[in-house]
Design a protein around this motif. Structure first.
Motif, short mmCIF file in Angstrom:
data_model
loop_
_atom_site.label_atom_id
_atom_site.label_comp_id
_atom_site.label_asym_id
_atom_site.label_seq_id
_atom_site.Cartn_x
_atom_site.Cartn_y
_atom_site.Cartn_z
N SER A 113 0.71 -1.21 -0.06
CA SER A 113 0.03 -0.07 -0.18
C SER A 113 0.79 1.29 0.02
N VAL A 114 2.06 1.29 0.81
CA VAL A 114 2.99 2.33 0.52
C VAL A 114 3.34 2.67 -0.74
N ALA A 115 4.07 1.58 -1.50
CA ALA A 115 4.60 1.57 -2.63
C ALA A 115 3.34 2.22 -3.67
N LYS A 116 2.20 1.69 -3.58
CA LYS A 116 1.15 2.12 -4.32
C LYS A 116 0.71 3.83 -4.19
N ALA A 117 0.73 3.94 -3.28
CA ALA A 117 0.46 5.50 -2.86
C ALA A 117 1.44 6.46 -3.35
N ILE A 118 2.80 6.07 -3.31
CA ILE A 118 3.82 6.67 -3.77
C ILE A 118 3.87 6.68 -5.24
N HIS A 119 3.80 5.50 -5.70
CA HIS A 119 3.74 5.50 -6.97
C HIS A 119 2.69 6.31 -7.87
N SER A 120 1.72 6.12 -7.36
CA SER A 120 0.52 7.01 -8.00
C SER A 120 0.75 8.50 -8.01
N GLU A 121 1.28 8.94 -6.80
CA GLU A 121 1.25 10.43 -6.85
C GLU A 121 2.69 10.92 -7.70
N LEU A 122 3.68 10.07 -7.76
CA LEU A 122 5.02 10.01 -8.49
C LEU A 122 4.55 10.12 -10.21
N ASN A 123 3.65 9.21 -10.32
CA ASN A 123 3.52 9.06 -11.75
C ASN A 123 2.87 10.34 -12.16
N LYS A 124 1.86 10.76 -11.51
CA LYS A 124 1.16 11.94 -11.94
C LYS A 124 2.08 13.31 -11.99
N ALA A 125 3.10 13.33 -11.07
CA ALA A 125 3.93 14.35 -11.06
C ALA A 125 4.66 14.32 -12.34
N ILE A 126 5.23 13.07 -12.83
CA ILE A 126 6.29 12.79 -13.76
C ILE A 126 5.66 13.18 -14.92
N PHE A 127 4.34 12.87 -15.18
CA PHE A 127 3.75 13.37 -16.57
C PHE A 127 3.30 14.73 -16.74
N GLU A 128 2.94 15.38 -15.39
CA GLU A 128 2.68 16.68 -15.44
C GLU A 128 3.89 17.61 -15.89
N GLU A 129 5.09 17.12 -15.41
CA GLU A 129 6.48 17.78 -15.76
C GLU A 129 6.59 17.84 -17.23
N CYS A 130 6.26 16.32 -17.65
CA CYS A 130 6.56 16.07 -19.13
C CYS A 130 5.82 16.98 -20.01
N VAL A 131 4.41 17.38 -19.53
CA VAL A 131 3.55 18.56 -20.32
C VAL A 131 4.42 19.83 -20.20
N ASN A 132 4.65 20.07 -19.00
CA ASN A 132 5.29 21.27 -18.67
C ASN A 132 6.44 21.72 -19.55
N LEU A 133 7.09 20.76 -19.57
CA LEU A 133 8.44 20.83 -20.44
C LEU A 133 8.26 21.06 -21.97
N GLN A 134 7.26 20.57 -22.48
CA GLN A 134 6.83 20.58 -23.79
C GLN A 134 6.19 22.13 -24.31
N GLY A 135 5.80 22.80 -23.12
CA GLY A 135 5.25 24.16 -23.47
C GLY A 135 3.74 23.83 -24.31
N PRO A 136 3.57 24.79 -25.00
CA PRO A 136 2.24 24.86 -25.75
C PRO A 136 2.03 23.46 -26.65
N ALA A 137 3.47 22.97 -27.13
CA ALA A 137 3.18 21.76 -27.85
C ALA A 137 2.50 20.54 -26.94
N GLY A 138 2.76 20.49 -25.67
CA GLY A 138 2.03 19.61 -24.69
C GLY A 138 0.46 19.55 -24.69
N SER A 139 -0.30 20.28 -25.26
CA SER A 139 -1.63 20.51 -25.34
C SER A 139 -2.31 20.22 -26.75
#
Length: 399
Positions: free
Chosen positions: A302-328
């Motif tokens: 359950s610990v791994a699942k909670a951390i993985h879930s939040e980390l996954n969201k943060a990683i792909f949010e940053e992926c979109v941020n790095l792409q700028g307008p192209a990310g949308s």
């Protein structure tokens, strides 16, 4: 013991399997059937049921050698064998193990999970789907929701209310539901990605043989915990993945593709923070996997699942941020029903993954529930007040 610390019987079984059955000359399903017969499917399962009765940590060695010999991976659409297998071997009868385990492992019979309901998600024990016994048959009526790949499944891991007069954690029973039975209807649930990976399942007067009951009558909660603990370990990335693999690899790829002038120190610092968190999670999962002596994980999943879930969201949010307008832009919202399970959806692009990972902190148990488990079962903190645990289910107030 072999020179690598692996029991000699493991390497002997692998040698025999590969000498008699070349994985490059047959289908994945056929070879996995032989893998099961040689006790190399789940090495920690009992002999005769796909295992050798050894520690689960040897499974990685087995998979490595078989992949090296040309064996293909499991069908991604058969994902739920990782949940159903441990549940059946822990709580099922020998006849059920013989009937379900081999075709489950080969992928000939796909399974899905029928737990959540419209009024019983995080409070899973509040479920209302009814199972009424009539001799050697159960009549099941109710609705399940958020059922991943149920449109492909042959069997469903079903938990239903069998005794409404008992407290909610006591009056449930677990079944291996035939998804092709009369009265079972699967309807797609379209997600923000455009696809319908999830479904809702309606059961109307479904006749379920008592021979398909897993565990004792009224012990569905205990059986379901085995499924849930394995689910959270799988979703949390349990095992020994390669350094820098998985979701974090997508962030590194996006970072490497940026022009030099866009690779600022602030952005680099954020990428490194996320990479370090991903590596910490990977090492934590490896330690938990190596320390696990029994076949079923404990609350650490359950610990791994909670951390993985939040980390996954943060990683792909940053992926979109790095792409700028192209990310949308350039995203396909076409309705489709996928044939595989993916917790990130990265194989369909960064935009898809950004949307798909929104579900990570909900599916398999919400992050709030995972934190409760962490606090109560691992840290030993007092549990939250629960006023409905001791009273009959049918007396619990509902909306």
């Amino acid at each position: 013991m072999s020179t690598e610390g692996i029991p000699q019987e493991v390497d002997d079984a692998i040698d025999s399997l590969l000498a008699e059955h070349d994985p490059t000359t047959m289908s994945v399903e056929e070879f996995r059937g032989y893998q099961y017969d040689y006790g190399l499917a789940w090495v920690h399962f009992p002999a005769g049921f796909g295992g050798l009765g050894l520690a689960p940590r040897y499974q990685r060695h087995i998979e490595g050698r078989l992949r090296g010999a040309g064996a293909g991976p499991a069908d991604p659409g058969a994902f739920f064998f990782a949940l159903a297998g441990p549940t059946v071997v822990t709580h099922g009868t020998d006849e059920q193990k013989r009937r379900f385990l081999r075709p489950m492992f080969t992928g000939e019979e796909r399974w899905c999970q029928l737990f959540s309901e419209p009024g019983a998600g995080s409070d899973f024990a509040g479920l209302a789907t009814r199972a009424v016994r009539d001799g050697e048959v159960w009549a099941v009526d109710g609705q399940k929701v958020w059922n991943t790949l149920a449109h492909l499944a042959d069997r469903g891991m079903l938990v239903a209310r069998s005794d409404p007069d008992a407290p909610k954690h006591k009056g449930m029973t677990y079944f291996a539901l035939d998804m092709h039975a009369e009265g079972v209807e699967v309807r797609p649930l379209r997600q923000i990605t455009g696809e319908a990976e999830f479904n809702e399942v309606y059961m109307t007067g479904v006749r379920v043989p008592d021979a398909d009951r897993i565990g004792d009558e009224g012990e569905g909660w205990r059986v379901a915990l085995t499924t849930l603990m394995n689910e959270r370990t799988v979703i949390g990335g349990g095992g020994s993945p390669k350094q820098g693999s998985g979701s974090i690899a997508e962030l590194v790829r996006v970072w490497a593709g940026l022009p030099d002038e866009q690779r600022t120190s602030a952005r680099q610092d954020r990428v490194m923070q996320l990479w370090s968190q991903a590596e910490t999670l990977r090492l934590t999962n490896m330690r938990a996997s190596q320390n696990r002596r029994a076949g079923n994980p404990g609350p650490e999943g359950s610990v791994a699942k909670a951390i993985h879930s939040e980390l996954n969201k943060a990683i792909f949010e940053e992926c979109v941020n790095l792409q700028g307008p192209a990310g949308s832009v350039d995203f396909d919202y076409t309705f489709r029903r996928p044939d595989m399970a993916s917790d990130s959806g990265a194989e369909n692009g960064i935009g898809h993954a950004f949307l798909r990972t929104r579900a990570n902190s909900i599916e398999g148990g919400t992050t709030e529930i995972m934190r409760n488990i962490l606090g109560e079962q691992i840290l030993g903190l007092p549990g939250e007040p629960r006023v409905d645990k001791a009273i009959p289910w049918n007396e619990v107030p509902r909306n």
